[in-house]
Motif scaffolding. Sequence first.
Motif, mmCIF file in Angstrom:
data_model
loop_
_atom_site.group_PDB
_atom_site.id
_atom_site.type_symbol
_atom_site.label_atom_id
_atom_site.label_comp_id
_atom_site.label_asym_id
_atom_site.label_seq_id
_atom_site.Cartn_x
_atom_site.Cartn_y
_atom_site.Cartn_z
ATOM 1 N N LEU A 9 61.419 95.757 2.178
ATOM 2 C CA LEU A 9 60.420 95.083 3.009
ATOM 3 C C LEU A 9 61.087 94.442 4.222
ATOM 4 N N PHE A 10 62.249 93.838 4.009
ATOM 5 C CA PHE A 10 62.979 93.225 5.117
ATOM 6 C C PHE A 10 63.368 94.272 6.155
ATOM 7 N N ILE A 11 63.882 95.418 5.705
ATOM 8 C CA ILE A 11 64.277 96.479 6.634
ATOM 9 C C ILE A 11 63.066 96.971 7.421
ATOM 10 N N GLY A 111 73.889 92.078 4.667
ATOM 11 C CA GLY A 111 74.809 93.167 4.342
ATOM 12 C C GLY A 111 74.126 94.524 4.304
ATOM 13 N N LEU A 112 72.989 94.603 3.626
ATOM 14 C CA LEU A 112 72.273 95.872 3.522
ATOM 15 C C LEU A 112 71.592 96.236 4.841
ATOM 16 N N GLY A 113 71.188 95.218 5.591
ATOM 17 C CA GLY A 113 70.617 95.485 6.912
ATOM 18 C C GLY A 113 71.649 96.063 7.863
ATOM 19 N N LEU A 118 73.908 100.654 10.775
ATOM 20 C CA LEU A 118 75.057 101.499 11.094
ATOM 21 C C LEU A 118 74.744 102.969 10.827
ATOM 22 N N ILE A 119 74.110 103.253 9.694
ATOM 23 C CA ILE A 119 73.722 104.636 9.408
ATOM 24 C C ILE A 119 72.747 105.143 10.472
ATOM 25 N N SER A 120 71.805 104.285 10.878
ATOM 26 C CA SER A 120 70.854 104.662 11.921
ATOM 27 C C SER A 120 71.568 104.900 13.246
ATOM 28 N N PHE A 121 72.550 104.061 13.550
ATOM 29 C CA PHE A 121 73.328 104.171 14.781
ATOM 30 C C PHE A 121 74.096 105.488 14.823
#
Length: 212
Positions: A9-11, A111-113, A118-121
């Motif tokens: 939900l946060f992401i 941390g998870l955000g 980074l994966i999105s980047f």
Amino acid sequence: MTIFFIVPLFIYVIGDISLDRPLGDMLKIRVGSRNRWWVGKCAALSLFAFIYILILCLSTILISLIIYPWDTQWSDSDLINNLINSNAMLHYSPIQILLQAMLLLVWGCVGLGLFNMLISFVSGREIIGYIVLLCIIFISIAAYTIGLKSPYINFSLNPHIDINLHSFGNLKSKWPSFFESIIYWWVWIVFFIIFGLWVSGKRDLLTRMDQS
């Protein structure tokens, strides 16, 4: 499962600071400034994580006060129903546990955000980061569900974001201490900030080479 609901939900909520943008927009970020851009994204993520968890906790407290009276001590129902780790109730007050739970959730979301960003980047697609993050969360939940033994279970996410899954002074417990969970998340945070700076620096270098 705390991690299954709160983190995704946060992401989703922070989608406005995602890195999924067309290549043309990326090129508008002038050469040499992408490190500052990445640091700004990390700072914004951290601020949003704090506000997000604060709103969730305050909302939960306000709703609880409608049903239950305010008390700074554990109630008999807490002890009987074992809603909170029994070792936690022996050593800490409800307010102390609430603050510890908030810290774990904030650092976990940061941390998870960062991992998601980074994966999105790197992939250039926000949806890729979200899918990979959900896979990591699913694997962590599966490890907990099947009862993975210590110390391997402590490499997963659940014990470090759920306040109930901590030792609270019990030396025989298979769960980590609160301090160990804070270190766990700070390793995540520092690693992904530094790795993000390296990736953004590499993109600056590639842009310079293309322009020369």
